[in-house]
Design a protein around this motif. Structure first.
Motif, PDB file in Angstrom:
ATOM      1  N   TYR A 100       0.801  -1.228   0.000  1.00 36.48           N
ATOM      2  CA  TYR A 100       0.000   0.000   0.000  1.00 36.48           C
ATOM      3  C   TYR A 100       0.837   1.284   0.000  1.00 36.48           C
ATOM      4  N   PRO A 101       1.866   1.413   0.849  1.00 39.34           N
ATOM      5  CA  PRO A 101       2.656   2.658   0.822  1.00 39.34           C
ATOM      6  C   PRO A 101       3.242   2.960  -0.554  1.00 39.34           C
ATOM      7  N   CYS A 102       3.655   1.906  -1.260  1.00 41.81           N
ATOM      8  CA  CYS A 102       4.204   2.082  -2.603  1.00 41.81           C
ATOM      9  C   CYS A 102       3.138   2.578  -3.563  1.00 41.81           C
ATOM     10  N   PHE A 103       1.924   2.017  -3.458  1.00 40.34           N
ATOM     11  CA  PHE A 103       0.818   2.436  -4.322  1.00 40.34           C
ATOM     12  C   PHE A 103       0.439   3.887  -4.048  1.00 40.34           C
ATOM     13  N   ARG A 104       0.374   4.234  -2.772  1.00 33.45           N
ATOM     14  CA  ARG A 104       0.009   5.600  -2.387  1.00 33.45           C
ATOM     15  C   ARG A 104       1.022   6.605  -2.926  1.00 33.45           C
ATOM     16  N   LYS A 105       2.289   6.267  -2.798  1.00 36.22           N
ATOM     17  CA  LYS A 105       3.344   7.147  -3.294  1.00 36.22           C
ATOM     18  C   LYS A 105       3.242   7.328  -4.806  1.00 36.22           C
ATOM     19  N   ALA A 106       2.920   6.247  -5.520  1.00 36.35           N
ATOM     20  CA  ALA A 106       2.814   6.313  -6.980  1.00 36.35           C
ATOM     21  C   ALA A 106       1.719   7.288  -7.409  1.00 36.35           C
ATOM     22  N   ILE A 107       0.589   7.278  -6.716  1.00 38.15           N
ATOM     23  CA  ILE A 107      -0.509   8.174  -7.086  1.00 38.15           C
ATOM     24  C   ILE A 107      -0.199   9.613  -6.700  1.00 38.15           C
ATOM     25  N   ILE A 108       0.321   9.808  -5.494  1.00 35.34           N
ATOM     26  CA  ILE A 108       0.616  11.173  -5.044  1.00 35.34           C
ATOM     27  C   ILE A 108       1.679  11.830  -5.915  1.00 35.34           C
ATOM     28  N   ASN A 109       2.618  11.029  -6.420  1.00 34.21           N
ATOM     29  CA  ASN A 109       3.674  11.576  -7.276  1.00 34.21           C
ATOM     30  C   ASN A 109       3.279  11.663  -8.747  1.00 34.21           C
ATOM     31  N   CYS A 110       2.066  11.224  -9.059  1.00 36.38           N
ATOM     32  CA  CYS A 110       1.584  11.319 -10.439  1.00 36.38           C
ATOM     33  C   CYS A 110       1.537  12.774 -10.870  1.00 36.38           C
ATOM     34  N   SER A 111       1.948  13.054 -12.086  1.00 36.35           N
ATOM     35  CA  SER A 111       2.031  14.438 -12.565  1.00 36.35           C
ATOM     36  C   SER A 111       0.678  15.142 -12.552  1.00 36.35           C
ATOM     37  N   TYR A 112      -0.386  14.409 -12.835  1.00 33.78           N
ATOM     38  CA  TYR A 112      -1.714  15.019 -12.870  1.00 33.78           C
ATOM     39  C   TYR A 112      -2.196  15.399 -11.476  1.00 33.78           C
ATOM     40  N   VAL A 113      -1.705  14.693 -10.474  1.00 33.11           N
ATOM     41  CA  VAL A 113      -2.068  15.011  -9.093  1.00 33.11           C
ATOM     42  C   VAL A 113      -1.198  16.143  -8.569  1.00 33.11           C
ATOM     43  N   LYS A 114       0.085  16.089  -8.865  1.00 37.58           N
ATOM     44  CA  LYS A 114       1.023  17.066  -8.321  1.00 37.58           C
ATOM     45  C   LYS A 114       0.841  18.465  -8.893  1.00 37.58           C
ATOM     46  N   LYS A 115       0.379  18.547 -10.142  1.00 38.66           N
ATOM     47  CA  LYS A 115       0.320  19.867 -10.773  1.00 38.66           C
ATOM     48  C   LYS A 115      -0.863  20.698 -10.302  1.00 38.66           C
ATOM     49  N   GLU A 116      -1.893  20.053  -9.723  1.00 40.14           N
ATOM     50  CA  GLU A 116      -3.076  20.770  -9.250  1.00 40.14           C
ATOM     51  C   GLU A 116      -2.849  21.256  -7.820  1.00 40.14           C
ATOM     52  N   GLU A 117      -3.174  22.518  -7.593  1.00 38.09           N
ATOM     53  CA  GLU A 117      -3.014  23.091  -6.257  1.00 38.09           C
ATOM     54  C   GLU A 117      -3.962  22.405  -5.270  1.00 38.09           C
ATOM     55  N   ASN A 118      -3.430  22.013  -4.125  1.00 32.09           N
ATOM     56  CA  ASN A 118      -4.205  21.370  -3.057  1.00 32.09           C
ATOM     57  C   ASN A 118      -4.800  20.020  -3.469  1.00 32.09           C
ATOM     58  N   GLU A 119      -4.341  19.471  -4.581  1.00 32.96           N
ATOM     59  CA  GLU A 119      -4.915  18.211  -5.042  1.00 32.96           C
ATOM     60  C   GLU A 119      -4.572  17.060  -4.096  1.00 32.96           C
ATOM     61  N   GLU A 120      -3.366  17.066  -3.559  1.00 33.66           N
ATOM     62  CA  GLU A 120      -2.996  16.007  -2.617  1.00 33.66           C
ATOM     63  C   GLU A 120      -3.851  16.080  -1.357  1.00 33.66           C
ATOM     64  N   GLU A 121      -4.107  17.302  -0.893  1.00 33.97           N
ATOM     65  CA  GLU A 121      -4.946  17.472   0.301  1.00 33.97           C
ATOM     66  C   GLU A 121      -6.356  16.988   0.045  1.00 33.97           C
ATOM     67  N   LYS A 122      -6.874  17.261  -1.154  1.00 37.09           N
ATOM     68  CA  LYS A 122      -8.211  16.793  -1.518  1.00 37.09           C
ATOM     69  C   LYS A 122      -8.251  15.265  -1.596  1.00 37.09           C
ATOM     70  N   LEU A 123      -7.185  14.678  -2.121  1.00 42.15           N
ATOM     71  CA  LEU A 123      -7.119  13.224  -2.214  1.00 42.15           C
ATOM     72  C   LEU A 123      -7.139  12.600  -0.822  1.00 42.15           C
ATOM     73  N   VAL A 124      -6.418  13.206   0.113  1.00 44.99           N
ATOM     74  CA  VAL A 124      -6.387  12.689   1.486  1.00 44.99           C
ATOM     75  C   VAL A 124      -7.770  12.765   2.120  1.00 44.99           C
ATOM     76  N   ARG A 125      -8.467  13.885   1.913  1.00 43.40           N
ATOM     77  CA  ARG A 125      -9.823  14.028   2.461  1.00 43.40           C
ATOM     78  C   ARG A 125     -10.790  13.041   1.823  1.00 43.40           C
ATOM     79  N   CYS A 126     -10.671  12.869   0.520  1.00 48.21           N
ATOM     80  CA  CYS A 126     -11.540  11.936  -0.191  1.00 48.21           C
ATOM     81  C   CYS A 126     -11.275  10.511   0.267  1.00 48.21           C
TER      82      CYS A 126
END
Length: 316
Positions: free
Chosen positions: A215-241
């Motif tokens: 799981y930690p590896c999968f989570r890191k892969a998504i959080i480091n995805c370019s489409y996630v990283k380029k959006e402001e506050n996108e990681e925070e939204k993903l955590v809330r979701c």
């Protein structure tokens, strides 16, 4: 060719050939922030949405059709309410909306259907002309954007980041994520999030259940995805979701309906009054075939929540 929720853009032969188009287009299919606020602040509007979703589930169970069609119909309903506002709680209006959304979804999926089969033999029955008029209203409100961008559209992209090469494992992960997405649609917890965020959260939740060590590896892969990283506050939204998704899963698939019953308790008397008074209304476009409410409810099947053995997993 019927409409595939995993590949909603007609010009794409393969989803991954143009992932950017999906991420750029999904905002056009987002619900308005005021819609979620309305559902949270108005018990009667919340109850209207709940009851119409229930009608859609009943329509689909009457015909025993693909649950993806039901999901698409509810998507149309939420987008219609988001654009036009939640209507007054008249039962025949809600049922007509439900039948029309299911009919439009069936046409998009190219599913052969009979309107009377959708409606069953109980309650209000609408003729094709009446349903067609409501369909036109829905099409206008949705600006004819019927190829909805849903969480299913992003599952193939995000799952490819996990680098699982064993088809059975991929299928198990995809299947569990799909179940979670179906479960969550009953409630309103995820309405504020973009489809891509819901897809990522559902996959992470499924991965946490099935592949806890990876799981930690999968989570890191998504959080480091370019489409996630380029959006402001996108990681925070993903955590809330993800937190909202995990609460839904922990509390079980009945949580959404139980919560809606509790939150709409205040509106119960109001709805009962409208329903009882509206049943006496006459319209040439429909026939009332009884007041029974014994319609079957769709039950989404769930796989056994079993973890996969570590040795069966490829290193990511």
């Amino acid at each position: 060719m019927d409409f595939d929720l995993e590949n909603p853009l007609t010009h794409l032969h393969q989803l991954h050939s143009d992932d950017a188009s999906l991420f750029l287009t999904e905002s056009d299919h987002m619900l308005s922030p005021s819609y979620l606020h309305t559902l949270l602040s108005s018990p009667s509007d919340f109850a209207v949405r709940r009851d119409t979703v229930s009608f859609i589930s009943q329509c689909c169970s009457n015909s025993n059709i693909d649950p993806h069609l039901s999901y698409l119909a509810v998507n149309y309903l939420d987008r219609f309410f988001s654009s036009q506002g939640v209507p007054k709680p008249k039962p025949w209006v809600l049922r007509l909306l439900a039948v029309s959304c299911v009919s439009l979804a069936a046409k998009m999926k190219q599913v052969e259907h009979n309107l009377f089969d959708f409606q069953g033999n109980e309650g209000f029955i609408f003729d094709p002309q009446t349903v067609h008029r409501m369909e036109v209203l829905i099409l206008g409100a949705l600006k004819w954007r019927m190829r909805s961008i849903t969480p299913f559209s992003f599952i193939p992209f995000f799952i490819s980041l996990f680098k699982l090469r064993d088809p059975p494992l991929l299928q198990a992960l995809k299947g569990r994520a799909t179940e979670i997405i179906f479960i969550a649609q009953n409630g309103i917890e995820l309405l504020e999030f973009k489809a891509s965020v819901i897809a990522a959260a559902a996959l992470l939740s499924a991965a946490h259940e099935l592949f806890p060590i990876q799981y930690p590896c999968f989570r890191k892969a998504i959080i480091n995805c370019s489409y996630v990283k380029k959006e402001e506050n996108e990681e925070e939204k993903l955590v809330r979701c993800l937190k909202a998704v995990e609460e839904i899963v922990i509390n079980g698939h009945e949580r959404g309906m139980d919560e809606m019953e509790e939150r709409s308790e205040t509106a119960g008397n109001v709805l009962d009054h409208h329903f009882s008074s509206s049943e006496s209304e006459n319209t040439s476009a429909m026939k009332n075939r009884g007041d029974k409410d014994g319609g079957k409810k769709r039950k989404v099947g769930y796989c056994n929540n079993q973890r996969v053995q570590t040795r069966e997993i490829q290193q990511c």
